[in-house]
Design an enzyme around this catalytic site. Sequence first.
Site, PDB file in Angstrom:
ATOM      1  N   HIS A  17      44.638   5.081 -34.398  1.00 32.04           N
ATOM      2  CA  HIS A  17      43.739   6.218 -34.200  1.00 32.04           C
ATOM      3  C   HIS A  17      44.481   7.477 -33.771  1.00 32.04           C
ATOM      4  CE1 HIS A  17      43.651   5.006 -29.827  1.00 32.04           C
ATOM      5  NE2 HIS A  17      43.584   6.314 -29.679  1.00 32.04           N
ATOM      6  N   ASP A  22      44.187  -1.406 -34.792  1.00 28.65           N
ATOM      7  CA  ASP A  22      44.514  -0.106 -34.191  1.00 28.65           C
ATOM      8  C   ASP A  22      46.012   0.028 -33.959  1.00 28.65           C
ATOM      9  OD1 ASP A  22      44.036   2.439 -33.334  1.00 28.65           O
ATOM     10  OD2 ASP A  22      43.432   1.881 -31.308  1.00 28.65           O
ATOM     11  N   SER A  73      47.413   6.501 -25.416  1.00 31.32           N
ATOM     12  CA  SER A  73      47.197   5.616 -26.555  1.00 31.32           C
ATOM     13  C   SER A  73      48.475   5.382 -27.342  1.00 31.32           C
ATOM     14  CB  SER A  73      46.133   6.213 -27.485  1.00 31.32           C
ATOM     15  OG  SER A  73      44.883   6.270 -26.855  1.00 31.32           O
TER      16      SER A  73
END
Length: 366
Positions: free
Chosen positions: A105, A135, A213
């Site tokens: 993402h 992901d 992230s």
Amino acid sequence: MNRRYAVAAVVLAALLLAVTAAKILHVPMLHVPSAAPSARAVEQRGPLSDAEKATIEIFERVSPSVVQVAVKSVANPLMGEEGQGGSSGTGFVWDRDGHLVTNNHVVANGGEIAVRFASGEVAQVDLVGTAPNYDLAVLRIRSVRELPPPVALGSSGDLKVGQSAFAIGNPFGLDQSMTSGIISALKRRLPTHGGREIANVIQTDAAINPGNSGGPLLDSAGRLIGVTTAIISPSGSNAGIGFAVPVDVVNRIVPELIRNGRVPTPGIGIVAAGEDVSTRLGVEGVIVVRTTPGSPAERAGIRGVNFSTGAVGDIITAVEGKPVRRLSDLTDALEQAGAGKTVRLTVKRGSDTRDVNVGIIDIDRT
């Protein structure tokens, strides 16, 4: 003469009265410094604790291998606008061939990608492959350069709730930030942008914020145990609940992305009922709603719901003898086996239970 003595006596009495009053009221006397002020002396401290030394050693060893990932947004051809802004996250060195790992993402729908190392050096990278169902994404540095060492790999299969966890990343663009906490829970399920769920996800209370992230989650030995991927927070800031893709999954997916640029999506060709339906019906297992024509499930004789009579379809209760209680148990078992393999499913139909062998296919290519 007597008058002068009287005046002197009155003045002396007044002074004595003022001094006495000052003592009673605790009025401090003015202190006249004897010399110009100087810096205070530094208080010497004792040695660092063993825990502090261990944490410092982890950061100094791993942080050079952690990068900030910056993605320039692409232009919108429909609106005739130039891309502005972009997204940023974290990544880390995977191997000595220049591959970096981050979250899907972070780089999804982006344009040109660059990374900044702890040294401040900026490098352009290419997108090698993405796995939206996990992901995860792999990047590769374009120019040959001397890289920091890859982050050492650990295992997520033997993790325990309560053990220490450390995250290094770039929250809110603040690079090279380290946070610590514990592993709060294991075997969580995390929905992904690919429409599936990642099984056995790690939950931690180590502060994870936007920008973290794709960064590494480490154990107390400085080994990679997960890739930080998400937080639960209405405000988008850390609320003590963060998640990481377990390293055992990462170590299975990343080599596949490096080889082929994509990861197969193993399946048997069924549409399953949601867990809410299974719960209402008091069913433990995966209810088959229908099978895809020509799929391995249909060829194996698995049936879906009979919409004419309303009869419940077959219920998959185990894979290779291991219980299946929800869809993520089934998908995880299929992913562990891999496309091209055959698995033994335990299927319940009414009061009868039987075992059937079903082939696994890459459902993205059928």
